[in-house]
Design an enzyme around this catalytic site. Structure first.
Site, PDB file in Angstrom:
ATOM      1  N   TYR A 271       0.784  -1.225   0.000  1.00  0.00           N
ATOM      2  CA  TYR A 271       0.000   0.000   0.000  1.00  0.00           C
ATOM      3  C   TYR A 271       0.820   1.282   0.000  1.00  0.00           C
ATOM      4  CZ  TYR A 271      -3.959  -3.037   0.864  1.00  0.00           C
ATOM      5  OH  TYR A 271      -4.908  -4.005   0.746  1.00  0.00           O
ATOM      6  N   HIS A 272       0.255   2.261  -0.710  1.00  0.00           N
ATOM      7  CA  HIS A 272       0.776   3.626  -0.726  1.00  0.00           C
ATOM      8  C   HIS A 272      -0.433   4.544  -0.605  1.00  0.00           C
ATOM      9  CE1 HIS A 272      -0.662   3.585  -4.848  1.00  0.00           C
ATOM     10  NE2 HIS A 272       0.180   2.612  -5.176  1.00  0.00           N
ATOM     11  N   ALA A 273      -0.175   5.844  -0.698  1.00  0.00           N
ATOM     12  CA  ALA A 273      -1.258   6.804  -0.455  1.00  0.00           C
ATOM     13  C   ALA A 273      -2.390   6.704  -1.485  1.00  0.00           C
ATOM     14  CB  ALA A 273      -0.695   8.221  -0.418  1.00  0.00           C
TER      15      ALA A 273
ATOM     16  N   HIS B 270      -3.721   3.802  -2.653  1.00  0.00           N
ATOM     17  CA  HIS B 270      -4.632   2.813  -2.053  1.00  0.00           C
ATOM     18  C   HIS B 270      -5.376   3.426  -0.870  1.00  0.00           C
ATOM     19  CE1 HIS B 270      -1.371   0.103  -3.753  1.00  0.00           C
ATOM     20  NE2 HIS B 270      -2.447  -0.423  -4.297  1.00  0.00           N
TER      21      HIS B 270
ATOM     22  N   GLN C  17      -4.039 -12.244 -14.049  1.00  0.00           N
ATOM     23  CA  GLN C  17      -3.876 -10.998 -14.798  1.00  0.00           C
ATOM     24  C   GLN C  17      -2.423 -10.720 -15.161  1.00  0.00           C
ATOM     25  OE1 GLN C  17      -5.702  -8.738 -11.483  1.00  0.00           O
ATOM     26  NE2 GLN C  17      -4.108  -7.215 -11.817  1.00  0.00           N
TER      27      GLN C  17
ATOM     28  N   LYS D  32      -5.733   6.068 -11.844  1.00  0.00           N
ATOM     29  CA  LYS D  32      -4.402   5.676 -12.323  1.00  0.00           C
ATOM     30  C   LYS D  32      -4.505   4.573 -13.371  1.00  0.00           C
ATOM     31  CE  LYS D  32      -0.002   4.116 -11.727  1.00  0.00           C
ATOM     32  NZ  LYS D  32      -0.083   2.786 -11.161  1.00  0.00           N
TER      33      LYS D  32
ATOM     34  N   GLN E  41      -8.679   0.116 -16.792  1.00  0.00           N
ATOM     35  CA  GLN E  41      -9.273  -0.884 -15.906  1.00  0.00           C
ATOM     36  C   GLN E  41     -10.657  -0.444 -15.424  1.00  0.00           C
ATOM     37  OE1 GLN E  41      -7.108  -3.148 -12.735  1.00  0.00           O
ATOM     38  NE2 GLN E  41      -7.878  -1.533 -11.433  1.00  0.00           N
TER      39      GLN E  41
END
Ligand code: AMP
Length: 282
Positions: free
Chosen positions: A33-35, A37, A61, A149, A153
């Site tokens: 996780y990063h900001a 997420h 995937q 981002k 998708q």
């Protein structure tokens, strides 16, 4: 926060919540996780009375030569972050419990999965759609949150949900960036210091296209050429995968801006494949 690995237990808990009158927000992720997420979790927290975060590095995937095994993982840290953002349930299944050995059913939106990232990742969106559909079935989520981002998708998932009458609302959150403009990504750790120093030029190139569009340039080819020239000068370590101007909803390629035009790109920087996108019109 509950941590579950068993799909049946996830369904049982979500059914119980619905019986109790709760609404369920789902945030599907692959972890590390990063900001970015975290912003999805915060939005999910606002949208549902219960927040389910899934953490699954979905093997279907990834193509044969992609980074499935190398994909960065830190489950303990991730669990602490999900907890701190108010997740009620973190779902971390094993691949074997998500896919039977003779799994044979796929969800695909081929027309939207051929271009952009799909051109170099031909099975990617089939894997994404299938696992996201499974997560929708397992949780019966009322709302699910995705990031801008990965524009392609979320556009494909919106189409899948519409076409298959899946009773879930799709929310999309803006791209969270580093102070220098680089879009946060779990894969940014693959870059060397030199690659990382150049990487913000990716976004700067897209911003240049938006500035030209705002000044009145409507020709997608001219905008594209301007970005490529900028990158040739400022992003010499980058190897272009694609740079395209498409309709933001249908993902059809555009020659002329149409009022909802998206510029999207993927560029390889050493071991990392960076993606980014920008809406050219407000
Ligand atoms: P991933 O774990 O990379 O599969 O991403 C999980 C979700 O987080 C997807 O919906 C992504 O679009 C979203 N996401 C990833 N990076 C960002 C970012 N920098 N800003 C906003 N959302 C992001």
């Amino acid at each position: 926060m509950q941590i579950l690995t068993n799909p049946q237990e996830l369904t049982a808990q979500c059914r119980q919540w619905h019986k109790d009158g709760e609404t369920i927000a789902l945030v599907p992720t692959m972890g590390y996780y990063h900001a970015g997420h975290e912003s999805l979790m915060e939005r999910g927290r606002q949208l549902g009375s219960k927040l389910v975060v899934s953490l699954f590095v979905n093997p279907t995937q990834f193509g044969p030569n992609e980074d499935l095994d190398a994909y960065p993982r830190d489950h303990e840290r991730d669990a602490a972050i999900a907890r701190s953002h108010g997740a009620d349930l973190l779902f971390m299944p094993e691949a074997g419990s998500m896919y039977a050995k003779d799994h044979a059913t796929w969800v695909e939106v081929p027309d939207m999965a051929r271009g952009l990232c799909g051109a170099s990742r031909p099975i990617h969106f089939r894997g994404v759609c299938t696992v996201v559909m499974k997560l929708f079935q397992l949780t019966q989520a009322d709302v699910a949150v995705f990031g801008q981002k990965d524009w392609q998708q979320q556009a494909i998932i919106r189409r899948m949900v519409r076409d298959l009458n899946v009773p879930v609302r799709i929310e999309t959150q803006p791209i969270v960036r580093e102070a220098d403009g680089l879009a946060l990504s779990s894969r940014n750790v693959y870059m060397t210091a030199e690659e990382r120093a150049q990487a913000p030029q990716l976004h700067k190139g897209l911003e240049l296209a938006r500035a030209l569009a705002r000044q009145g340039e409507r020709n997608a080819g001219i905008l594209r050429d301007a970005v490529l020239r900028y990158w040739a000068e400022n992003l010499p370590l980058g190897r272009l995968d694609y740079l395209s101007v498409v309709d933001a909803e249908s993902l059809e390629p555009l020659d002329t801006l149409n009022g909802r035009s998206l510029m999207a790109c993927a560029v390889r920087m050493g071991k990392a494949r960076l993606i980014d996108n920008i809406l050219l019109e407000d």
